[in-house]
Write a protein that holds these residues in place. Structure first.
Motif, PDB file in Angstrom:
ATOM      1  N   SER A  82     -11.924   6.056 -23.986  1.00 50.93           N
ATOM      2  CA  SER A  82     -12.743   5.957 -22.779  1.00 50.93           C
ATOM      3  C   SER A  82     -11.873   6.158 -21.539  1.00 50.93           C
ATOM      4  O   SER A  82     -10.699   5.805 -21.532  1.00 50.93           O
ATOM      5  CB  SER A  82     -13.433   4.594 -22.715  1.00 50.93           C
ATOM      6  N   PRO A  83     -12.459   6.718 -20.479  1.00 52.36           N
ATOM      7  CA  PRO A  83     -11.682   6.897 -19.248  1.00 52.36           C
ATOM      8  C   PRO A  83     -11.376   5.558 -18.596  1.00 52.36           C
ATOM      9  O   PRO A  83     -12.209   4.651 -18.617  1.00 52.36           O
ATOM     10  CB  PRO A  83     -12.588   7.746 -18.361  1.00 52.36           C
ATOM     11  N   PRO A  84     -10.188   5.423 -18.022  1.00 49.27           N
ATOM     12  CA  PRO A  84      -9.859   4.202 -17.295  1.00 49.27           C
ATOM     13  C   PRO A  84     -10.762   4.055 -16.071  1.00 49.27           C
ATOM     14  O   PRO A  84     -10.972   5.013 -15.338  1.00 49.27           O
ATOM     15  CB  PRO A  84      -8.412   4.409 -16.861  1.00 49.27           C
ATOM     16  N   ALA A  85     -11.286   2.867 -15.864  1.00 48.26           N
ATOM     17  CA  ALA A  85     -12.132   2.598 -14.699  1.00 48.26           C
ATOM     18  C   ALA A  85     -11.319   1.789 -13.692  1.00 48.26           C
ATOM     19  O   ALA A  85     -10.687   0.798 -14.049  1.00 48.26           O
ATOM     20  CB  ALA A  85     -13.377   1.819 -15.115  1.00 48.26           C
ATOM     21  N   MET A  86     -11.335   2.221 -12.446  1.00 46.35           N
ATOM     22  CA  MET A  86     -10.601   1.519 -11.398  1.00 46.35           C
ATOM     23  C   MET A  86     -11.498   0.481 -10.746  1.00 46.35           C
ATOM     24  O   MET A  86     -12.643   0.786 -10.401  1.00 46.35           O
ATOM     25  CB  MET A  86     -10.128   2.487 -10.322  1.00 46.35           C
ATOM     26  N   VAL A  87     -10.990  -0.706 -10.587  1.00 41.50           N
ATOM     27  CA  VAL A  87     -11.733  -1.774  -9.924  1.00 41.50           C
ATOM     28  C   VAL A  87     -10.805  -2.511  -8.979  1.00 41.50           C
ATOM     29  O   VAL A  87      -9.586  -2.364  -9.051  1.00 41.50           O
ATOM     30  CB  VAL A  87     -12.355  -2.756 -10.955  1.00 41.50           C
ATOM     31  N   GLN A  88     -11.350  -3.309  -8.115  1.00 44.76           N
ATOM     32  CA  GLN A  88     -10.603  -4.120  -7.150  1.00 44.76           C
ATOM     33  C   GLN A  88      -9.609  -3.301  -6.341  1.00 44.76           C
ATOM     34  O   GLN A  88      -8.416  -3.553  -6.334  1.00 44.76           O
ATOM     35  CB  GLN A  88      -9.899  -5.280  -7.841  1.00 44.76           C
ATOM     36  N   TYR A  89     -10.120  -2.304  -5.649  1.00 39.15           N
ATOM     37  CA  TYR A  89      -9.315  -1.508  -4.715  1.00 39.15           C
ATOM     38  C   TYR A  89      -8.078  -0.910  -5.376  1.00 39.15           C
ATOM     39  O   TYR A  89      -6.970  -0.987  -4.857  1.00 39.15           O
ATOM     40  CB  TYR A  89      -8.922  -2.350  -3.500  1.00 39.15           C
ATOM     41  N   ASP A  90      -8.260  -0.326  -6.554  1.00 40.43           N
ATOM     42  CA  ASP A  90      -7.192   0.366  -7.273  1.00 40.43           C
ATOM     43  C   ASP A  90      -6.055  -0.544  -7.719  1.00 40.43           C
ATOM     44  O   ASP A  90      -4.952  -0.088  -7.956  1.00 40.43           O
ATOM     45  CB  ASP A  90      -6.626   1.518  -6.436  1.00 40.43           C
ATOM     46  N   GLN A  91      -6.298  -1.818  -7.852  1.00 41.26           N
ATOM     47  CA  GLN A  91      -5.252  -2.737  -8.315  1.00 41.26           C
ATOM     48  C   GLN A  91      -5.446  -3.145  -9.764  1.00 41.26           C
ATOM     49  O   GLN A  91      -4.593  -3.784 -10.353  1.00 41.26           O
ATOM     50  CB  GLN A  91      -5.200  -3.974  -7.429  1.00 41.26           C
ATOM     51  N   VAL A  92      -6.582  -2.787 -10.331  1.00 38.23           N
ATOM     52  CA  VAL A  92      -6.902  -3.153 -11.708  1.00 38.23           C
ATOM     53  C   VAL A  92      -7.516  -1.949 -12.398  1.00 38.23           C
ATOM     54  O   VAL A  92      -8.328  -1.233 -11.823  1.00 38.23           O
ATOM     55  CB  VAL A  92      -7.906  -4.336 -11.745  1.00 38.23           C
ATOM     56  N   VAL A  93      -7.102  -1.708 -13.637  1.00 36.75           N
ATOM     57  CA  VAL A  93      -7.707  -0.663 -14.455  1.00 36.75           C
ATOM     58  C   VAL A  93      -8.314  -1.332 -15.688  1.00 36.75           C
ATOM     59  O   VAL A  93      -7.733  -2.246 -16.254  1.00 36.75           O
ATOM     60  CB  VAL A  93      -6.688   0.431 -14.835  1.00 36.75           C
ATOM     61  N   ILE A 104      -7.931  -5.060 -19.583  1.00 36.44           N
ATOM     62  CA  ILE A 104      -7.804  -5.066 -18.120  1.00 36.44           C
ATOM     63  C   ILE A 104      -6.321  -5.174 -17.800  1.00 36.44           C
ATOM     64  O   ILE A 104      -5.629  -6.065 -18.289  1.00 36.44           O
ATOM     65  CB  ILE A 104      -8.581  -6.231 -17.495  1.00 36.44           C
ATOM     66  N   ILE A 105      -5.849  -4.250 -16.968  1.00 36.90           N
ATOM     67  CA  ILE A 105      -4.433  -4.213 -16.589  1.00 36.90           C
ATOM     68  C   ILE A 105      -4.326  -4.276 -15.081  1.00 36.90           C
ATOM     69  O   ILE A 105      -4.987  -3.516 -14.364  1.00 36.90           O
ATOM     70  CB  ILE A 105      -3.777  -2.929 -17.107  1.00 36.90           C
ATOM     71  N   ARG A 106      -3.513  -5.204 -14.592  1.00 34.47           N
ATOM     72  CA  ARG A 106      -3.229  -5.308 -13.146  1.00 34.47           C
ATOM     73  C   ARG A 106      -1.916  -4.626 -12.852  1.00 34.47           C
ATOM     74  O   ARG A 106      -0.989  -4.692 -13.634  1.00 34.47           O
ATOM     75  CB  ARG A 106      -3.118  -6.767 -12.715  1.00 34.47           C
ATOM     76  N   PHE A 107      -1.858  -3.989 -11.675  1.00 33.72           N
ATOM     77  CA  PHE A 107      -0.579  -3.408 -11.242  1.00 33.72           C
ATOM     78  C   PHE A 107      -0.432  -3.524  -9.756  1.00 33.72           C
ATOM     79  O   PHE A 107      -1.270  -4.024  -9.076  1.00 33.72           O
ATOM     80  CB  PHE A 107      -0.437  -1.950 -11.680  1.00 33.72           C
TER      81      PHE A 107
END
Length: 107
Positions: A82-93, A104-107
Motif C-alpha cells: 500500500s502507498p504510504p499515507a502522510m498525516v500530521q503535517y508530514d511528520q508521520v507516515v 505508523i512511523i514518526r520522523f
C-alpha cells in the motif's frame, strides 16, 4: 505507479525497485534511486518535496527530491503493497502491510 509533485516533477516507481524522477515538461530523467526490492505502491510526496517509498521487502525509504539521495530508511517484518499515507503535517507516515497491521512511523 507515478506521482506528480507540486514542482512539476514526476516520480515513477517500478517492480524492479528502480525509482525515477522525471522533469515534468521535458520528461528528462533527473535522478534514479535503486530500492532494495520491488516498489508496487505509488510513492508519496511530502510538502518539503521529499519522496517516501515502500518496498515489498518491508522497507520505508525517504528520498530527497532534489538529488535522489536517501534521507532515512526503516523496515517492518512484512511486505508493503500500500502507498504510504502522510498525516500530521508530514511528520508521520502510515501504511498497511502483509502482516495485517497498520504501521505508523514518526520522523
Amino acid at each position: 505507479a507515478a506521482r506528480v509533485a507540486s514542482n512539476g516533477n514526476i516520480v515513477v516507481a517500478s517492480y524492479t525497485g528502480e525509482v525515477f524522477c522525471l522533469h515534468g515538461s521535458t520528461l528528462e530523467i533527473r535522478w534514479t534511486f535503486a530500492a532494495p526490492a520491488s516498489v508496487y505502491a505509488t510513492p508519496s510526496i511530502l510538502s518539503d518535496l521529499s519522496v517516501v517509498l515502500a518496498t515489498t521487502a518491508g522497507d520505508t525509504i525517504r528520498v530527497d527530491m532534489v538529488d535522489g539521495g536517501e534521507m532515512w530508511r526503516t523496515r517492518v517484518a512484512a511486505e508493503i503493497l500500500s502507498p504510504p499515507a502522510m498525516v500530521q503535517y508530514d511528520q508521520v507516515v502510515a501504511f498497511g502491510a502483509r502482516d495485517s497491521r497498520v504501521h505508523i512511523i514518526r520522523f
